[in-house]
Design a protein around this motif. Sequence first.
Motif, PDB file in Angstrom:
ATOM      1  N   VAL A 178       0.833  -1.204   0.000  1.00  0.00           N
ATOM      2  CA  VAL A 178       0.000   0.000   0.000  1.00  0.00           C
ATOM      3  C   VAL A 178       0.868   1.255   0.000  1.00  0.00           C
ATOM      4  O   VAL A 178       0.495   2.285  -0.568  1.00  0.00           O
ATOM      5  CB  VAL A 178      -1.022   0.005   1.157  1.00  0.00           C
ATOM      6  N   LYS A 179       2.058   1.181   0.579  1.00  0.00           N
ATOM      7  CA  LYS A 179       2.960   2.329   0.598  1.00  0.00           C
ATOM      8  C   LYS A 179       3.445   2.693  -0.803  1.00  0.00           C
ATOM      9  O   LYS A 179       3.901   3.806  -1.028  1.00  0.00           O
ATOM     10  CB  LYS A 179       4.141   2.055   1.512  1.00  0.00           C
ATOM     11  N   GLU A 180       3.354   1.763  -1.748  1.00  0.00           N
ATOM     12  CA  GLU A 180       3.768   2.001  -3.136  1.00  0.00           C
ATOM     13  C   GLU A 180       2.671   2.664  -3.967  1.00  0.00           C
ATOM     14  O   GLU A 180       2.918   3.095  -5.089  1.00  0.00           O
ATOM     15  CB  GLU A 180       4.175   0.680  -3.796  1.00  0.00           C
ATOM     16  N   VAL A 181       1.468   2.739  -3.437  1.00  0.00           N
ATOM     17  CA  VAL A 181       0.341   3.312  -4.181  1.00  0.00           C
ATOM     18  C   VAL A 181       0.457   4.836  -4.181  1.00  0.00           C
ATOM     19  O   VAL A 181       0.510   5.452  -3.110  1.00  0.00           O
ATOM     20  CB  VAL A 181      -1.008   2.888  -3.555  1.00  0.00           C
ATOM     21  N   PRO A 182       0.507   5.448  -5.367  1.00  0.00           N
ATOM     22  CA  PRO A 182       0.549   6.913  -5.415  1.00  0.00           C
ATOM     23  C   PRO A 182      -0.681   7.508  -4.702  1.00  0.00           C
ATOM     24  O   PRO A 182      -1.803   7.061  -4.909  1.00  0.00           O
ATOM     25  CB  PRO A 182       0.503   7.224  -6.914  1.00  0.00           C
ATOM     26  N   GLY A 183      -0.433   8.463  -3.823  1.00  0.00           N
ATOM     27  CA  GLY A 183      -1.532   9.088  -3.095  1.00  0.00           C
ATOM     28  C   GLY A 183      -1.835   8.469  -1.749  1.00  0.00           C
ATOM     29  O   GLY A 183      -2.674   8.981  -1.011  1.00  0.00           O
ATOM     30  N   TYR A 184      -1.156   7.371  -1.386  1.00  0.00           N
ATOM     31  CA  TYR A 184      -1.362   6.765  -0.068  1.00  0.00           C
ATOM     32  C   TYR A 184      -0.815   7.706   0.998  1.00  0.00           C
ATOM     33  O   TYR A 184       0.299   8.204   0.896  1.00  0.00           O
ATOM     34  CB  TYR A 184      -0.660   5.407   0.015  1.00  0.00           C
ATOM     35  N   LEU A 185      -1.606   7.972   2.039  1.00  0.00           N
ATOM     36  CA  LEU A 185      -1.222   8.924   3.083  1.00  0.00           C
ATOM     37  C   LEU A 185      -0.865   8.266   4.413  1.00  0.00           C
ATOM     38  O   LEU A 185      -0.104   8.818   5.198  1.00  0.00           O
ATOM     39  CB  LEU A 185      -2.355   9.930   3.317  1.00  0.00           C
ATOM     40  N   GLY A 186      -1.430   7.106   4.707  1.00  0.00           N
ATOM     41  CA  GLY A 186      -1.143   6.444   5.970  1.00  0.00           C
ATOM     42  C   GLY A 186      -2.296   5.566   6.417  1.00  0.00           C
ATOM     43  O   GLY A 186      -3.360   5.551   5.796  1.00  0.00           O
ATOM     44  N   THR A 187      -2.065   4.861   7.522  1.00  0.00           N
ATOM     45  CA  THR A 187      -3.059   3.934   8.055  1.00  0.00           C
ATOM     46  C   THR A 187      -3.116   4.049   9.571  1.00  0.00           C
ATOM     47  O   THR A 187      -2.080   4.126  10.234  1.00  0.00           O
ATOM     48  CB  THR A 187      -2.707   2.477   7.689  1.00  0.00           C
ATOM     49  N   PRO A 247     -10.702  -4.842  23.123  1.00  0.00           N
ATOM     50  CA  PRO A 247     -10.470  -6.069  23.902  1.00  0.00           C
ATOM     51  C   PRO A 247     -11.407  -7.207  23.469  1.00  0.00           C
ATOM     52  O   PRO A 247     -11.061  -8.370  23.572  1.00  0.00           O
ATOM     53  CB  PRO A 247     -10.748  -5.646  25.346  1.00  0.00           C
ATOM     54  N   GLY A 248     -12.572  -6.870  22.949  1.00  0.00           N
ATOM     55  CA  GLY A 248     -13.526  -7.883  22.503  1.00  0.00           C
ATOM     56  C   GLY A 248     -13.222  -8.460  21.133  1.00  0.00           C
ATOM     57  O   GLY A 248     -13.895  -9.377  20.676  1.00  0.00           O
ATOM     58  N   GLY A 249     -12.209  -7.921  20.451  1.00  0.00           N
ATOM     59  CA  GLY A 249     -11.794  -8.495  19.182  1.00  0.00           C
ATOM     60  C   GLY A 249     -12.226  -7.753  17.933  1.00  0.00           C
ATOM     61  O   GLY A 249     -12.000  -8.236  16.825  1.00  0.00           O
ATOM     62  N   LEU A 250     -12.839  -6.600  18.076  1.00  0.00           N
ATOM     63  CA  LEU A 250     -13.212  -5.814  16.905  1.00  0.00           C
ATOM     64  C   LEU A 250     -11.982  -5.037  16.438  1.00  0.00           C
ATOM     65  O   LEU A 250     -11.402  -4.261  17.192  1.00  0.00           O
ATOM     66  CB  LEU A 250     -14.336  -4.838  17.247  1.00  0.00           C
ATOM     67  N   ALA A 251     -11.561  -5.262  15.194  1.00  0.00           N
ATOM     68  CA  ALA A 251     -10.387  -4.594  14.638  1.00  0.00           C
ATOM     69  C   ALA A 251     -10.834  -3.567  13.606  1.00  0.00           C
ATOM     70  O   ALA A 251     -11.690  -3.850  12.770  1.00  0.00           O
ATOM     71  CB  ALA A 251      -9.462  -5.617  13.992  1.00  0.00           C
ATOM     72  N   VAL A 252     -10.237  -2.363  13.663  1.00  0.00           N
ATOM     73  CA  VAL A 252     -10.575  -1.287  12.736  1.00  0.00           C
ATOM     74  C   VAL A 252      -9.287  -0.809  12.076  1.00  0.00           C
ATOM     75  O   VAL A 252      -8.339  -0.441  12.767  1.00  0.00           O
ATOM     76  CB  VAL A 252     -11.266  -0.111  13.458  1.00  0.00           C
ATOM     77  N   THR A 253      -9.284  -0.828  10.750  1.00  0.00           N
ATOM     78  CA  THR A 253      -8.161  -0.323   9.968  1.00  0.00           C
ATOM     79  C   THR A 253      -8.682   0.798   9.086  1.00  0.00           C
ATOM     80  O   THR A 253      -9.642   0.604   8.342  1.00  0.00           O
ATOM     81  CB  THR A 253      -7.545  -1.436   9.095  1.00  0.00           C
ATOM     82  N   ILE A 254      -8.063   1.969   9.188  1.00  0.00           N
ATOM     83  CA  ILE A 254      -8.463   3.112   8.369  1.00  0.00           C
ATOM     84  C   ILE A 254      -7.272   3.504   7.512  1.00  0.00           C
ATOM     85  O   ILE A 254      -6.210   3.865   8.035  1.00  0.00           O
ATOM     86  CB  ILE A 254      -8.902   4.306   9.237  1.00  0.00           C
ATOM     87  N   ALA A 255      -7.449   3.426   6.201  1.00  0.00           N
ATOM     88  CA  ALA A 255      -6.397   3.817   5.264  1.00  0.00           C
ATOM     89  C   ALA A 255      -6.809   5.123   4.592  1.00  0.00           C
ATOM     90  O   ALA A 255      -7.975   5.301   4.221  1.00  0.00           O
ATOM     91  CB  ALA A 255      -6.179   2.722   4.222  1.00  0.00           C
ATOM     92  N   TYR A 256      -5.852   6.031   4.453  1.00  0.00           N
ATOM     93  CA  TYR A 256      -6.112   7.354   3.903  1.00  0.00           C
ATOM     94  C   TYR A 256      -5.404   7.511   2.552  1.00  0.00           C
ATOM     95  O   TYR A 256      -4.239   7.101   2.410  1.00  0.00           O
ATOM     96  CB  TYR A 256      -5.603   8.431   4.861  1.00  0.00           C
ATOM     97  N   PHE A 257      -6.102   8.108   1.604  1.00  0.00           N
ATOM     98  CA  PHE A 257      -5.569   8.318   0.262  1.00  0.00           C
ATOM     99  C   PHE A 257      -5.856   9.746  -0.180  1.00  0.00           C
ATOM    100  O   PHE A 257      -6.932  10.284   0.085  1.00  0.00           O
ATOM    101  CB  PHE A 257      -6.212   7.339  -0.728  1.00  0.00           C
ATOM    102  N   ARG A 258      -4.922  10.343  -0.878  1.00  0.00           N
ATOM    103  CA  ARG A 258      -5.063  11.713  -1.357  1.00  0.00           C
ATOM    104  C   ARG A 258      -6.257  11.861  -2.289  1.00  0.00           C
ATOM    105  O   ARG A 258      -6.953  12.864  -2.275  1.00  0.00           O
ATOM    106  CB  ARG A 258      -3.763  12.145  -2.064  1.00  0.00           C
ATOM    107  N   ASP A 259      -6.502  10.845  -3.134  1.00  0.00           N
ATOM    108  CA  ASP A 259      -7.587  10.960  -4.117  1.00  0.00           C
ATOM    109  C   ASP A 259      -8.250   9.609  -4.359  1.00  0.00           C
ATOM    110  O   ASP A 259      -7.749   8.568  -3.919  1.00  0.00           O
ATOM    111  CB  ASP A 259      -7.074  11.563  -5.431  1.00  0.00           C
TER     112      ASP A 259
END
Length: 117
Positions: free
Chosen positions: A46-55, A61-73
């Motif tokens: 994902v770091k190779e994708v043009p416009g990728y800003l971060g994650t 504790p109950g096991g719910l996982a949240v991943t948020i990825a940010y992109f310029r466009d």
Amino acid sequence: MSDHSKAPVTPVEAFEPPYYMSVFTAVRTEDQSGYSETVARMEELVKEVPGYLGTDFAESPGGLAVTIAYFRDADGLARWRRNAEHLAAQKRGQDQWYQSYSLHVAKVERSHGFVRA
């Protein structure tokens, strides 16, 4: 995403809007074989994708996982969505790693941050 417990606890910075975010929320199964290695590879890709800003990542504790990825466009986000290795990882996730998940994509119209000096 790979070993989040060792990552510094810092949110992705607030960028000048507009930009896009992909919010992936999941509950994982007990069978996580190969998961860490795949997540580490996805982090590299994902770091190779043009416009990728971060994650940002969090897990309750109950096991719910949240991943948020940010992109310029939207084009950057679309490139990530179409990446062949990412598509294969999604398939494996459905077959093995996830009990359930949801994905939300949004255009960020307002953003600000704070850092204590």
